[in-house]
Design a protein around this motif. Structure first.
Motif, PDB file in Angstrom:
ATOM      1  N   PHE A 126      31.277  32.644  28.293  1.00  0.00           N
ATOM      2  CA  PHE A 126      31.689  33.133  26.976  1.00  0.00           C
ATOM      3  C   PHE A 126      32.449  34.453  27.068  1.00  0.00           C
ATOM      4  CE2 PHE A 126      28.583  36.557  26.791  1.00  0.00           C
ATOM      5  CZ  PHE A 126      27.601  36.105  27.680  1.00  0.00           C
ATOM      6  N   ARG A 127      32.498  35.072  28.237  1.00  0.00           N
ATOM      7  CA  ARG A 127      33.192  36.354  28.391  1.00  0.00           C
ATOM      8  C   ARG A 127      34.713  36.137  28.456  1.00  0.00           C
ATOM      9  NH1 ARG A 127      30.249  40.849  27.056  1.00  0.00           N
ATOM     10  NH2 ARG A 127      28.659  41.391  28.612  1.00  0.00           N
ATOM     11  N   PRO A 128      35.496  36.948  27.745  1.00  0.00           N
ATOM     12  CA  PRO A 128      36.960  36.793  27.781  1.00  0.00           C
ATOM     13  C   PRO A 128      37.553  36.946  29.174  1.00  0.00           C
ATOM     14  CG  PRO A 128      36.323  38.095  25.873  1.00  0.00           C
ATOM     15  CD  PRO A 128      35.081  37.902  26.688  1.00  0.00           C
ATOM     16  N   TYR A 129      36.948  37.803  30.047  1.00  0.00           N
ATOM     17  CA  TYR A 129      37.543  37.950  31.374  1.00  0.00           C
ATOM     18  C   TYR A 129      37.452  36.658  32.172  1.00  0.00           C
ATOM     19  CZ  TYR A 129      32.677  38.808  32.883  1.00  0.00           C
ATOM     20  OH  TYR A 129      31.339  38.709  33.127  1.00  0.00           O
ATOM     21  N   GLY A 136      44.614  31.627  34.873  1.00  0.00           N
ATOM     22  CA  GLY A 136      45.467  32.061  35.971  1.00  0.00           C
ATOM     23  C   GLY A 136      45.919  33.503  35.862  1.00  0.00           C
ATOM     24  N   LYS A 137      45.260  34.296  34.997  1.00  0.00           N
ATOM     25  CA  LYS A 137      45.675  35.688  34.815  1.00  0.00           C
ATOM     26  C   LYS A 137      44.574  36.626  35.320  1.00  0.00           C
ATOM     27  CE  LYS A 137      46.231  35.438  30.378  1.00  0.00           C
ATOM     28  NZ  LYS A 137      46.591  35.774  28.994  1.00  0.00           N
ATOM     29  N   THR A 138      44.959  37.910  35.522  1.00  0.00           N
ATOM     30  CA  THR A 138      43.979  38.935  35.858  1.00  0.00           C
ATOM     31  C   THR A 138      43.348  39.440  34.565  1.00  0.00           C
ATOM     32  OG1 THR A 138      45.208  39.598  37.823  1.00  0.00           O
ATOM     33  CG2 THR A 138      43.626  41.191  36.928  1.00  0.00           C
ATOM     34  N   GLY A 139      42.016  39.472  34.523  1.00  0.00           N
ATOM     35  CA  GLY A 139      41.314  39.877  33.311  1.00  0.00           C
ATOM     36  C   GLY A 139      40.826  41.313  33.403  1.00  0.00           C
ATOM     37  N   PHE A 140      41.025  42.095  32.322  1.00  0.00           N
ATOM     38  CA  PHE A 140      40.486  43.448  32.195  1.00  0.00           C
ATOM     39  C   PHE A 140      39.619  43.446  30.933  1.00  0.00           C
ATOM     40  CE2 PHE A 140      42.643  46.003  35.373  1.00  0.00           C
ATOM     41  CZ  PHE A 140      43.730  45.216  35.696  1.00  0.00           C
ATOM     42  N   TYR A 141      38.325  43.773  31.079  1.00  0.00           N
ATOM     43  CA  TYR A 141      37.439  43.661  29.924  1.00  0.00           C
ATOM     44  C   TYR A 141      36.291  44.647  30.095  1.00  0.00           C
ATOM     45  CZ  TYR A 141      34.688  41.359  26.265  1.00  0.00           C
ATOM     46  OH  TYR A 141      33.970  41.075  25.129  1.00  0.00           O
ATOM     47  N   TYR A 142      36.183  45.598  29.154  1.00  0.00           N
ATOM     48  CA  TYR A 142      35.083  46.561  29.178  1.00  0.00           C
ATOM     49  C   TYR A 142      33.988  46.046  28.262  1.00  0.00           C
ATOM     50  CZ  TYR A 142      32.548  50.959  29.377  1.00  0.00           C
ATOM     51  OH  TYR A 142      31.596  51.910  29.590  1.00  0.00           O
ATOM     52  N   ALA A 143      32.771  45.978  28.765  1.00  0.00           N
ATOM     53  CA  ALA A 143      31.688  45.432  27.955  1.00  0.00           C
ATOM     54  C   ALA A 143      30.355  45.896  28.517  1.00  0.00           C
ATOM     55  CB  ALA A 143      31.746  43.905  27.920  1.00  0.00           C
ATOM     56  N   VAL A 144      29.315  45.719  27.686  1.00  0.00           N
ATOM     57  CA  VAL A 144      27.941  45.969  28.101  1.00  0.00           C
ATOM     58  C   VAL A 144      27.435  44.717  28.794  1.00  0.00           C
ATOM     59  CG1 VAL A 144      25.593  46.466  27.333  1.00  0.00           C
ATOM     60  CG2 VAL A 144      27.525  47.588  26.233  1.00  0.00           C
ATOM     61  N   ILE A 155      36.876  43.375  36.029  1.00  0.00           N
ATOM     62  CA  ILE A 155      38.216  42.956  36.461  1.00  0.00           C
ATOM     63  C   ILE A 155      38.051  41.610  37.162  1.00  0.00           C
ATOM     64  CG2 ILE A 155      40.271  43.579  37.770  1.00  0.00           C
ATOM     65  CD1 ILE A 155      39.354  46.484  37.683  1.00  0.00           C
ATOM     66  N   SER A 156      38.779  40.593  36.680  1.00  0.00           N
ATOM     67  CA  SER A 156      38.604  39.236  37.201  1.00  0.00           C
ATOM     68  C   SER A 156      39.923  38.679  37.719  1.00  0.00           C
ATOM     69  CB  SER A 156      38.056  38.313  36.104  1.00  0.00           C
ATOM     70  OG  SER A 156      38.980  38.225  35.032  1.00  0.00           O
ATOM     71  N   ALA A 157      39.809  37.718  38.637  1.00  0.00           N
ATOM     72  CA  ALA A 157      40.982  37.023  39.203  1.00  0.00           C
ATOM     73  C   ALA A 157      40.590  35.591  39.515  1.00  0.00           C
ATOM     74  CB  ALA A 157      41.481  37.728  40.472  1.00  0.00           C
ATOM     75  N   PRO A 158      41.540  34.645  39.358  1.00  0.00           N
ATOM     76  CA  PRO A 158      41.228  33.236  39.644  1.00  0.00           C
ATOM     77  C   PRO A 158      41.167  32.972  41.147  1.00  0.00           C
ATOM     78  CG  PRO A 158      43.536  33.453  39.039  1.00  0.00           C
ATOM     79  CD  PRO A 158      42.926  34.817  38.858  1.00  0.00           C
ATOM     80  N   ILE A 159      40.290  32.042  41.535  1.00  0.00           N
ATOM     81  CA  ILE A 159      40.213  31.562  42.916  1.00  0.00           C
ATOM     82  C   ILE A 159      40.808  30.164  42.932  1.00  0.00           C
ATOM     83  CG2 ILE A 159      38.712  30.984  44.853  1.00  0.00           C
ATOM     84  CD1 ILE A 159      36.730  33.026  43.814  1.00  0.00           C
ATOM     85  N   TRP A 160      41.969  30.032  43.603  1.00  0.00           N
ATOM     86  CA  TRP A 160      42.716  28.773  43.573  1.00  0.00           C
ATOM     87  C   TRP A 160      42.238  27.845  44.679  1.00  0.00           C
ATOM     88  CZ3 TRP A 160      46.185  27.998  39.668  1.00  0.00           C
ATOM     89  CH2 TRP A 160      46.584  29.125  38.953  1.00  0.00           C
ATOM     90  N   GLY A 161      42.353  26.535  44.410  1.00  0.00           N
ATOM     91  CA  GLY A 161      42.078  25.524  45.421  1.00  0.00           C
ATOM     92  C   GLY A 161      43.323  25.250  46.250  1.00  0.00           C
ATOM     93  N   ASN A 162      43.393  24.048  46.875  1.00  0.00           N
ATOM     94  CA  ASN A 162      44.547  23.714  47.718  1.00  0.00           C
ATOM     95  C   ASN A 162      45.806  23.508  46.895  1.00  0.00           C
ATOM     96  OD1 ASN A 162      42.991  23.808  50.017  1.00  0.00           O
ATOM     97  ND2 ASN A 162      42.376  21.656  49.881  1.00  0.00           N
ATOM     98  N   GLY A 163      45.673  22.999  45.662  1.00  0.00           N
ATOM     99  CA  GLY A 163      46.833  22.768  44.802  1.00  0.00           C
ATOM    100  C   GLY A 163      46.882  23.799  43.692  1.00  0.00           C
ATOM    101  N   ASN A 164      47.117  23.291  42.449  1.00  0.00           N
ATOM    102  CA  ASN A 164      47.173  24.186  41.294  1.00  0.00           C
ATOM    103  C   ASN A 164      45.841  24.242  40.573  1.00  0.00           C
ATOM    104  OD1 ASN A 164      49.890  24.834  41.661  1.00  0.00           O
ATOM    105  ND2 ASN A 164      50.548  22.950  40.625  1.00  0.00           N
TER     106      ASN A 164
END
Length: 705
Positions: A126-129, A136-144, A155-164
C-alpha cells in the motif's frame, strides 16, 4: 497664542505621520533583509538536505545488480542469509534499514530481520514508494514506519528480471533525524514540508505532522490508507498564505511569525524558515523612533545629544542582529555533515568548514596561508558551473592520497561581489560497497558457469543412457508384440492346410477368420507405431476446453451408456487454451476410454472431468473410481508398449502417444492413483494470452518424434 497652539498641533501631527510612515518603511526593509537572509540560509539548509539524500539516492539501484536478489525473488521465499547480507550493507552504508519486497509487496529479506519489529513477511504494497518502483521508477517517500513507528525517507528501485519483468523492489530507509538535530543546534526555526503541505521535519517538534493548509476529506482518507504520518490525525496550522511581495504568516501559541519558503530542488518538498513578527516590529519601532528623534532634533535643538545617543543605541541593536545572523550561518556551516567551502567572485576558496578540513587533510594552523585557493588543487575534474546535479570527482589530501567524492556548486550571494557555496561529500564507503557487489557478482557468475558446464556434461551422459535404454525397451516390446500374432499366424496356416487336406472346409473357414483377426492386429500395431513415430502437422489455435470435453463424451457415449457410468463435467467458467484441436480431442478420448476400462468392474462407476484456470495455465483433470494403480505401474505408465490391461487388450501406446501430443502442444500430463480408490490424470495447457500479446489467430508447425 492660539496660532502657535495650532502650529504646534500641526507639527506634532506631521511628526506622528512621519513616524508612522517610517515604521512601515522600516518594517518593509527589515522584512526584505530577512527575506534575503532566509534565502541564503535556506539554500545552505537545502544543500545539507540534498547531500544527505544524494548519499543514498543511487544505493537501491546499485543493490538491484546483485544476482542474489534476483534469485531470492525468483524463489519467492524468505531468506535469512540475504537478510544477514542486507544487515552488513546497512551497517557499512550508514542507512537506517534495507529490505527487499517481491512483486506482491511482501518483504522477503530485511536488515532488521533479528529485531522484534522485523519487516520480514510483512506487506507494504500500500506504500506509494512500492507502486512507483513497480512502475519502473525510483521512489522517494517520507513516512512513519507502520512496523517500527520510526519516521524516515524511503528510497526504492525496481529489481528487473531477464526481460522487461519487474521481480520486486529494493528499498533503503534513510534517517533524517541528524539533519533535524543540526537545525536545532543552529537555534533557527526551520520546517520541511512534503506533498499536501504537511510538515514532517522541524527544529520545533510541536509542529511535526501538522499541515500548512486545511486537509480535505480525500487527502485524509488517502493518509489513513497509506499511514504516511502514522495513525493519528493531521491537524492544520493557522496560516495566512503568501501574497505578492509579502511572505506567509503563521500563528503559533499566540505568537505570529513570518514564513519564508523555498522549494527543494528535484524533490516534491518545500523548506521553510520562521522569523518572529514581534522581533521585526520591534526593529521597525526602533527605526521609527530614530526617525522621530531625528525630526525632534531639528525642531528641538536642546535634545540633540539625547537623540544622538538613541540613534547610536538603535545602530548597535542592528549591528548585534547582523552579528547574530552571521553567527547563525557559521554555526550551520560548522555543524553540517558535509564539507562546505565558500568561493568568491573569482571562484577561489576563501573559507572552509571543519568537515572540509577533515576530508582534505588540511593543516588548520596554516590554513590562512593557503587561502584563497583554486578548487582544482583539491578535486579533479573541476567544473566551475552552477548545477542542480551532484558531480563525481577525486579529492586530493595533503598526504598525497585521494578519495571519491560528490560535489555541487550553488550561488549564495548576488551582486557585484558574488559568493558561491561548494558542497563536498565523501562517497568512499558507497564506492567500496559498489566494488564489493561487483566482485561478488563476478565470483557468482564464475561458479554458475562452472556448475552449468558440469550439469551439461552429466545431462548429455544421462540422455545417451536414456536413449539406449528406451531403444532397447522399444525393440523388445515391438518384437514381443509382433512375435505373438506371427507365431499364432504360422500355427493357423499349418492348421488350415491340414483341414483343407482332410476336406474340412468349415474348419478351414474358421481358421482363416482367426488368421484375418491376427492380420488386423498386426496392422493395428503398425498403425499405432506409425502414429507414435510419425511427423505430425501441428496447428496451434484457440480451443474451448468445454467443447473438446463435450466431444470426447459424445464419442464415448455408447460405452458410457452400456457400462451405466455416472459422468460429470465441471467447468465454473469458460476456459480457452492454445492447442491443436484434433490432438487435444484425441488425448481426451483416450483418457476417457482408459477411465471406462478402469471402472467397468466397479459397483457404482463414476468419472469426473474438471477444467479450471490457474494463473497462465489451464488444468484438466480426468478422475475415476476404478481399481487404481501401484507406484511401479505409475512409473512406467507413459512408456511405449506398457499396459495395465489384462487379456491382451491394449497395446500400451495410447498414453505414450498422449504424452507425446501434449509435449508438442507445450503441455504436460501426470497421474496420481491409489489402489482400490481410483486414478486421476492431470493435463496442463497454456491459456489463451491477452489481446495485446496475440500476434494472430493461429500458428502452424511440424513436429517429428
Amino acid at each position: 497664542m492660539k496660532k502657535h497652539h495650532v502650529l504646534r498641533s500641526v507639527l506634532i501631527l506631521l511628526l506622528l505621520i512621519a513616524t508612522l510612515v517610517t515604521f512601515y518603511i522600516a518594517r518593509r526593509l527589515i522584512i526584505n533583509n530577512y527575506e534575503q537572509e532566509s534565502s541564503q540560509l535556506l539554500g545552505v539548509y537545502q544543500s545539507g538536505l540534498l547531500t544527505t539524500v544524494e548519499k543514498f539516492e543511487y544505493f537501491p539501484a546499485i543493490l538491484t545488480f546483485d544476482p542474489r536478489f534476483n534469485l531470492l525473488l525468483k524463489n519467492n521465499q524468505i531468506d535469512q542469509d540475504i537478510s544477514s547480507l542486507l544487515e552488513k550493507y546497512n551497517l557499512s552504508a550508514g542507512s537506517d534499514e534495507i529490505f527487499i519486497m517481491n512483486a506482491e509487496g511482501i518483504t522477503l529479506a530485511s536488515s532488521n530481520y533479528q529485531d522484534a519489529t522485523s519487516f520480514v513477511g510483512r506487506s507494504y504494497a500500500f506504500r506509494p514508494y512500492f507502486a512507483d518502483a513497480m512502475r519502473g521508477k525510483t521512489g522517494f517517500y517520507y513516512a512513519v514506519g507502520v512496523t517500527t513507528g520510526k519516521a524516515g525517507l524511503f528510497i526504492s528501485a525496481p529489481i528487473w528480471g531477464n526481460g522487461n519483468e519487474i521481480l520486486g523492489v529494493a528499498v533503503v530507509k534513510v534517517d533524517l533525524t541528524p539533519l533535524q538535530q543540526s537545525w536545532i543546534a543552529s537555534r533557527d526555526n526551520v520546517w520541511l514540508s512534503g506533498p499536501n503541505d504537511i510538515i514532517f521535519l522541524s527544529s520545533d517538534p510541536g509542529v511535526i505532522y501538522r499541515s500548512l493548509v486545511p486537509i480535505s476529506d480525500t487527502i485524509a482518507r488517502e493518509l489513513s490508507i497509506t499511514k504516511q504520518y502514522g495513525n493519528g490525525p493531521v491537524t492544520s496550522l493557522s496560516v495566512q498564505p503568501a501574497a505578492a511581495r509579502t511572505p506567509g504568516q503563521v500563528t503559533l501559541e499566540d505568537h505570529e511569525y513570518l514564513l519564508f519558503s523555498q522549494p527543494v530542488k528535484r524533490l516534491p518538498w518545500d523548506i521553510h524558515r520562521l522569523v518572529s513578527l514581534q522581533d521585526i516590529n520591534n526593529l521597525a519601532v526602533v527605526a521609527a523612533v530614530v526617525a522621530f528623534g531625528t525630526l525632534l532634533l531639528a525642531v528641538f535643538i536642546a535634545l540633540y545629544y539625547r537623540e544622538i545617543l538613541r540613534k547610536r543605541q538603535a545602530e548597535l541593536a542592528l549591528l548585534k542582529l547582523t552579528e547574530e545572523s552571521e553567527a547563525h550561518q557559521r554555526s550551520i556551516i560548522e555543524n553540517t555533515n558535509a564539507g562546505l567551502m565558500t568561493l568568491n567572485e573569482r571562484l577561489e576558496i576563501t573559507e572552509v568548514n571543519p568537515k572540509a578540513i577533515e576530508l582534505f587533510g588540511m593543516d588548520q594552523e596554516h590554513l590562512h596561508d593557503i587561502l584563497p585557493l583554486n578548487p582544482e588543487r583539491l578535486l579533479q575534474p573541476w567544473f566551475s558551473q552552477i548545477t542542480e546535479e551532484s558531480l563525481e570527482a577525486r579529492g586530493s589530501r595533503n598526504d598525497g592520497t585521494d578519495f571519491p567524492l560528490l560535489y555541487s556548486l550553488s550561488m549564495i550571494k548576488t551582486g557585484p561581489a558574488r559568493e558561491y557555496l561548494l558542497s563536498v561529500h565523501d562517497v568512499s564507503e558507497l564506492k567500496a560497497a559498489e566494488a564489493e557487489l561487483v566482485k561478488a557478482n563476478e565470483e557468482l557468475e564464475a561458479r554458475v558457469e562452472q556448475r552449468s558446464e558440469e550439469l551439461r556434461v552429466m545431462q548429455e551422459a544421462l540422455m545417451q543412457e536414456r536413449k539406449l535404454s528406451a531403444m532397447g525397451r522399444m525393440s523388445a516390446a515391438i518384437a514381443h508384440e509382433l512375435n505373438q500374432p506371427l507365431t499364432a499366424l504360422s500355427s493357423y496356416v499349418a492348421t488350415g492346410r491340414l483341414y483343407l487336406a482332410e476336406g474340412k472346409p468349415e474348419k478351414s473357414e474358421e481358421t482363416f477368420d482367426k488368421m484375418e483377426g491376427l492380420v488386423h492386429r498386426i496392422a493395428r500395431i503398425s498403425s499405432q507405431l506409425k502414429t507414435f513415430a510419425a511427423i505430425r502437422r501441428l496447428t496451434l489455435q484457440e480451443v474451448s476446453l468445454e467443447a473438446a470435453m463435450r466431444y470426447a463424451m459424445e464419442v464415448m457415449e455408447h460405452r458410457i451408456r452400456d457400462l451405466q457410468v455416472d459422468t460429470e463435467v465441471v467447468i465454473n467458467k469458460p476456459v480457452t487454451v492454445i492447442a491443436d484441436q484434433n490432438m487435444l480431442e484425441q488425448v481426451l478420448v483416450n483418457l476417457l476410454d482408459n477411465a471406462l476400462d478402469a471402472v467397468k468392474d466397479v459397483d457404482s462407476p463414476k468419472i469426473v472431468l474438471n477444467a479450471m484456470s490457474v494463473v497462465d495455465k489451464a488444468w484438466v483433470k480426468v478422475r475415476d473410481n476404478g481399481s487404481g494403480m501401484n507406484q511401479d505401474q505409475m512409473d512406467h505408465l507413459f512408456d511405449p508398449f506398457y499396459t495395465t490391461k489384462t487379456g491382451g487388450k491394449g497395446l500400451g501406446l495410447g498414453l505414450a502417444i498422449s504424452y507425446s501430443l501434449l509435449q508438442d502442444m507445450q503441455g504436460t500430463i501426470s497421474v496420481s492413483s491409489t489402489e482400490g480408490e481410483g486414478s486421476e490424470f492431470t493435463l496442463i495447457l497454456p491459456l489463451k494470452k491477452n489481446v495485446s500479446e496475440e500476434s494472430g489467430e493461429g500458428s502452424s508447425m511440424t513436429v517429428s518424434e
